[in-house]
Design an enzyme around this catalytic site. Structure first.
Site, PDB file in Angstrom:
ATOM      1  N   ARG A 234       0.990  -1.096   0.015  1.00 48.67           N
ATOM      2  CA  ARG A 234      -0.004   0.038  -0.135  1.00 48.67           C
ATOM      3  C   ARG A 234       0.979   0.979  -0.033  1.00 48.67           C
ATOM      4  O   ARG A 234       1.966   1.435   0.759  1.00 48.67           O
ATOM      5  CB  ARG A 234      -0.940   0.010   1.302  1.00 48.67           C
ATOM      6  CG  ARG A 234      -2.120  -0.897   1.207  1.00 48.67           C
ATOM      7  CD  ARG A 234      -3.094  -0.552   0.134  1.00 48.67           C
ATOM      8  NE  ARG A 234      -4.187  -1.434   0.049  1.00 48.67           N
ATOM      9  CZ  ARG A 234      -4.327  -2.495  -0.978  1.00 48.67           C
ATOM     10  NH1 ARG A 234      -3.173  -2.715  -1.914  1.00 48.67           N
ATOM     11  NH2 ARG A 234      -5.323  -3.270  -1.137  1.00 48.67           N
ATOM     12  N   ASP A 258       4.460  -0.325  -6.915  1.00 46.83           N
ATOM     13  CA  ASP A 258       3.477  -0.687  -7.701  1.00 46.83           C
ATOM     14  C   ASP A 258       2.044   0.113  -6.955  1.00 46.83           C
ATOM     15  O   ASP A 258       0.769   0.092  -7.565  1.00 46.83           O
ATOM     16  CB  ASP A 258       2.789  -2.213  -7.751  1.00 46.83           C
ATOM     17  CG  ASP A 258       1.552  -2.583  -8.548  1.00 46.83           C
ATOM     18  OD1 ASP A 258       1.715  -2.320  -9.542  1.00 46.83           O
ATOM     19  OD2 ASP A 258       0.734  -3.349  -7.786  1.00 46.83           O
ATOM     20  N   GLU A 263      -2.592   7.606  -4.925  1.00 45.25           N
ATOM     21  CA  GLU A 263      -2.854   6.829  -6.443  1.00 45.25           C
ATOM     22  C   GLU A 263      -4.225   7.067  -6.526  1.00 45.25           C
ATOM     23  O   GLU A 263      -4.526   6.766  -8.119  1.00 45.25           O
ATOM     24  CB  GLU A 263      -2.348   5.448  -6.310  1.00 45.25           C
ATOM     25  CG  GLU A 263      -3.233   4.404  -5.355  1.00 45.25           C
ATOM     26  CD  GLU A 263      -2.889   3.170  -5.388  1.00 45.25           C
ATOM     27  OE1 GLU A 263      -1.722   2.628  -5.197  1.00 45.25           O
ATOM     28  OE2 GLU A 263      -3.754   2.213  -5.466  1.00 45.25           O
ATOM     29  N   HIS A 295      -0.548   0.068  -9.809  1.00 47.85           N
ATOM     30  CA  HIS A 295      -1.381  -1.171  -9.103  1.00 47.85           C
ATOM     31  C   HIS A 295      -2.026  -2.212  -9.935  1.00 47.85           C
ATOM     32  O   HIS A 295      -3.085  -2.561  -9.941  1.00 47.85           O
ATOM     33  CB  HIS A 295      -2.564  -0.255  -8.353  1.00 47.85           C
ATOM     34  CG  HIS A 295      -2.854  -0.924  -7.186  1.00 47.85           C
ATOM     35  ND1 HIS A 295      -3.309  -0.191  -5.870  1.00 47.85           N
ATOM     36  CD2 HIS A 295      -3.175  -2.105  -6.745  1.00 47.85           C
ATOM     37  CE1 HIS A 295      -3.620  -1.358  -4.842  1.00 47.85           C
ATOM     38  NE2 HIS A 295      -3.457  -2.464  -5.485  1.00 47.85           N
TER      39      HIS A 295
HETATM   40  P1  NAI Z   1      -1.680 -11.289   4.996  1.00 51.49           P
HETATM   41  O1  NAI Z   1      -2.626 -10.673   5.848  1.00 51.49           O
HETATM   42  O2  NAI Z   1      -1.543 -12.662   4.784  1.00 51.49           O
HETATM   43  O3  NAI Z   1      -0.169 -10.871   5.560  1.00 51.49           O
HETATM   44  C1  NAI Z   1       0.023  -9.661   6.057  1.00 51.49           C
HETATM   45  C2  NAI Z   1       1.257  -9.835   7.244  1.00 51.49           C
HETATM   46  O4  NAI Z   1       1.728  -8.455   7.827  1.00 51.49           O
HETATM   47  C3  NAI Z   1       0.647 -10.578   8.512  1.00 51.49           C
HETATM   48  O5  NAI Z   1       1.564 -11.618   8.363  1.00 51.49           O
HETATM   49  C4  NAI Z   1       0.756  -9.695   9.661  1.00 51.49           C
HETATM   50  O6  NAI Z   1       1.181 -10.225  10.798  1.00 51.49           O
HETATM   51  C5  NAI Z   1       1.897  -8.681   8.959  1.00 51.49           C
HETATM   52  N1  NAI Z   1       1.812  -7.365   9.647  1.00 51.49           N
HETATM   53  C6  NAI Z   1       0.769  -6.576  10.124  1.00 51.49           C
HETATM   54  N2  NAI Z   1       1.041  -5.280  10.349  1.00 51.49           N
HETATM   55  C7  NAI Z   1       2.457  -5.319  10.105  1.00 51.49           C
HETATM   56  C8  NAI Z   1       3.487  -4.315  10.502  1.00 51.49           C
HETATM   57  N3  NAI Z   1       3.188  -3.068  11.099  1.00 51.49           N
HETATM   58  N4  NAI Z   1       4.910  -4.612  10.246  1.00 51.49           N
HETATM   59  C9  NAI Z   1       5.292  -5.937   9.775  1.00 51.49           C
HETATM   60  N5  NAI Z   1       4.256  -6.927   9.641  1.00 51.49           N
HETATM   61  C10 NAI Z   1       2.949  -6.511   9.740  1.00 51.49           C
HETATM   62  O7  NAI Z   1      -1.589 -10.375   3.701  1.00 51.49           O
HETATM   63  P2  NAI Z   1      -1.434 -10.607   2.363  1.00 51.49           P
HETATM   64  O8  NAI Z   1      -2.539 -11.493   1.424  1.00 51.49           O
HETATM   65  O9  NAI Z   1      -0.055 -11.346   2.463  1.00 51.49           O
HETATM   66  O10 NAI Z   1      -1.421  -9.171   1.677  1.00 51.49           O
HETATM   67  C11 NAI Z   1      -0.361  -8.274   2.159  1.00 51.49           C
HETATM   68  C12 NAI Z   1      -0.601  -6.838   1.667  1.00 51.49           C
HETATM   69  O11 NAI Z   1      -0.329  -6.826   0.151  1.00 51.49           O
HETATM   70  C13 NAI Z   1      -2.058  -6.611   1.559  1.00 51.49           C
HETATM   71  O12 NAI Z   1      -2.040  -5.886   2.958  1.00 51.49           O
HETATM   72  C14 NAI Z   1      -2.085  -5.552   0.589  1.00 51.49           C
HETATM   73  O13 NAI Z   1      -1.925  -4.099   0.880  1.00 51.49           O
HETATM   74  C15 NAI Z   1      -1.063  -5.822  -0.329  1.00 51.49           C
HETATM   75  N6  NAI Z   1      -1.792  -6.325  -1.645  1.00 51.49           N
HETATM   76  C16 NAI Z   1      -1.624  -5.759  -2.746  1.00 51.49           C
HETATM   77  C17 NAI Z   1      -2.003  -6.128  -3.938  1.00 51.49           C
HETATM   78  C18 NAI Z   1      -1.723  -5.189  -5.296  1.00 51.49           C
HETATM   79  O14 NAI Z   1      -2.320  -5.513  -6.572  1.00 51.49           O
HETATM   80  N7  NAI Z   1      -0.506  -4.390  -5.344  1.00 51.49           N
HETATM   81  C19 NAI Z   1      -3.094  -7.092  -4.082  1.00 51.49           C
HETATM   82  C20 NAI Z   1      -3.178  -7.436  -3.006  1.00 51.49           C
HETATM   83  C21 NAI Z   1      -2.672  -7.129  -1.785  1.00 51.49           C
END
Ligand code: NAI
Length: 338
Positions: A234, A258, A263, A295
């Site tokens: 993000r 990305d 954005e 994105h």
């Molecule tokens: P997830 O929920 O499986 O993993 C997120 C991890 O971040 C968790 O292990 C959590 O404990 C950790 N976390 C939370 N706050 C934190 C912090 N302050 N410092 C370090 N770690 C922290 O989520 P997933 O599916 O892996 O997605 C991750 C991110 O990817 C999403 O939050 C979203 O923002 C982004 N995303 C981007 C996309 C794109 O097209 N560019 C599409 C889908 C997701």
């Protein structure tokens, strides 16, 4: 169910029409974003479907509720674009797609790394102009480089797996240690260690008040000079002005993003005939060692199929039972973004 689909592009229609053969919902595809001006189009639709750049504030939610909408189906994982407290108060329910293809995002992060490192974006232009000089295109071996992964959930773990394949050393920072990452040999460290030791840092944590501007001037000051920073998570995780200062001083040697803080005013639209007014964004584009994509990390055919399938199945489940496995529990969601 009658569903008003806001902000739809040709590719949304293609994947949703195919998935809907099985579900038979009555879908009205609208090109308009959901906005205070367009929200009244939802009147009479018990369900609406929106994307991450459709914002829903309290007064828009009120209009939805008055118009008979009961369900907001997000065709995304995140819900930080909806006023959750107002939705809860109005009794509106929300469903989402918690995961659609972690591979898509992880692989795009790797695409940015490889392009930046081997300067593919510059080489492509040179060769097309008959310039076969390789001066200035020097890269480094990923093998034996240290990669810091911030957020080792679904996407972070797959990203780590891929980088392990290149022979990288893995550092991780997360409140929760993912067994998959531990099995890969990832060493969990505190943030300052990760900043100090990583040649490449890739962000895979959600945007929360706690993680907002996680990468700021102080963080960049702790990093290895000339490191590579990748953000497919993000935009708000990075203080863009601090990143620009880091690029100018050479503290950041490569930046691949990305996502971008502002954005919402730019991405997903063809603005090629307009003058972009965002000077910070335009400054980013002047650096030879910066790659920005709009994105698109999620944008693979598998991910779009999964999004369509899960969204329509969420709506069917809600219609039949009044509940859904992917319902957003409002109280928990409000607590998670506080
Ligand atoms: P997830 O929920 O499986 O993993 C997120 C991890 O971040 C968790 O292990 C959590 O404990 C950790 N976390 C939370 N706050 C934190 C912090 N302050 N410092 C370090 N770690 C922290 O989520 P997933 O599916 O892996 O997605 C991750 C991110 O990817 C999403 O939050 C979203 O923002 C982004 N995303 C981007 C996309 C794109 O097209 N560019 C599409 C889908 C997701």
């Amino acid at each position: 169910m009658k569903i008003a689909f806001f902000n739809t592009k040709t590719y949304d229609r293609q994947f949703f029409e195919t998935a809907n053969i099985q579900y038979d919902h009555e879908i009205t595809f609208l090109e308009s974003h959901l906005s205070p001006e367009t929200v009244s189009l939802a009147s009479g639709f018990p369900a609406i479907c929106i994307f991450i750049n459709d914002y829903l504030n309290a007064s828009m939610l009120e209009t939805l509720a008055k118009g008979g909408t009961k369900l907001i189906a997000l065709r995304s994982a995140g819900f930080n674009h909806v006023d959750l407290a107002a939705a809860a108060q109005l009794g509106l329910e929300m469903v989402r797609v918690p995961a659609y293809s972690p591979y898509a995002v992880a692989e795009h992060a790797v695409a940015l790394i490889l392009s930046l490192n081997r300067k593919v974006h510059r080489a492509y232009n040179r060769v097309r102009e008959g310039n076969f000089s390789i001066d200035g295109l020097l890269g480094f071996d990923l093998h034996s480089s240290t990669v810091g992964v911030i957020g080792t959930g679904k996407i972070g773990a797959i990203f780590a797996q891929i980088m392990k394949g290149f022979g990288c050393k893995l550092l991780g920072y997360d409140t929760y240690q993912n067994p998959t990452c531990l099995n890969l040999g990832m060493e969990y460290v505190d943030l300052s260690q990760l900043f100090a030791q990583s040649d490449i840092i890739s962000l895979h944590c959600p945007l929360t008040p706690e993680s907002h501007h996680l990468i700021n001037e102080a963080a960049i000051a702790q990093m290895k000079s000339g490191m590579m920073l990748i953000n497919t998570s993000r935009g708000g995780l990075i203080d863009t002005q601090a990143a620009i200062d880091g690029l100018k001083s050479g503290a950041i040697g490569y930046l691949g993003i990305d996502v971008y803080e502002q954005e919402a005013d730019l991405f997903f639209e063809d603005l090629s005939n307009q003058v972009i007014q965002d000077d910070t964004f335009q400054r980013l584009l002047t650096f030879p060692n910066v790659i920005v994509t709009g994105h698109q990390a999620f944008f693979t055919s598998q991910a779009l199929s999964n999004i369509a399938e899960t969204t329509l199945s969420n709506i069917t489940e809600f219609e039949k039972t009044g509940n859904c496995i992917n319902i957003v529990r409002m109280e928990q969601a409000i607590a998670s973004v506080k």
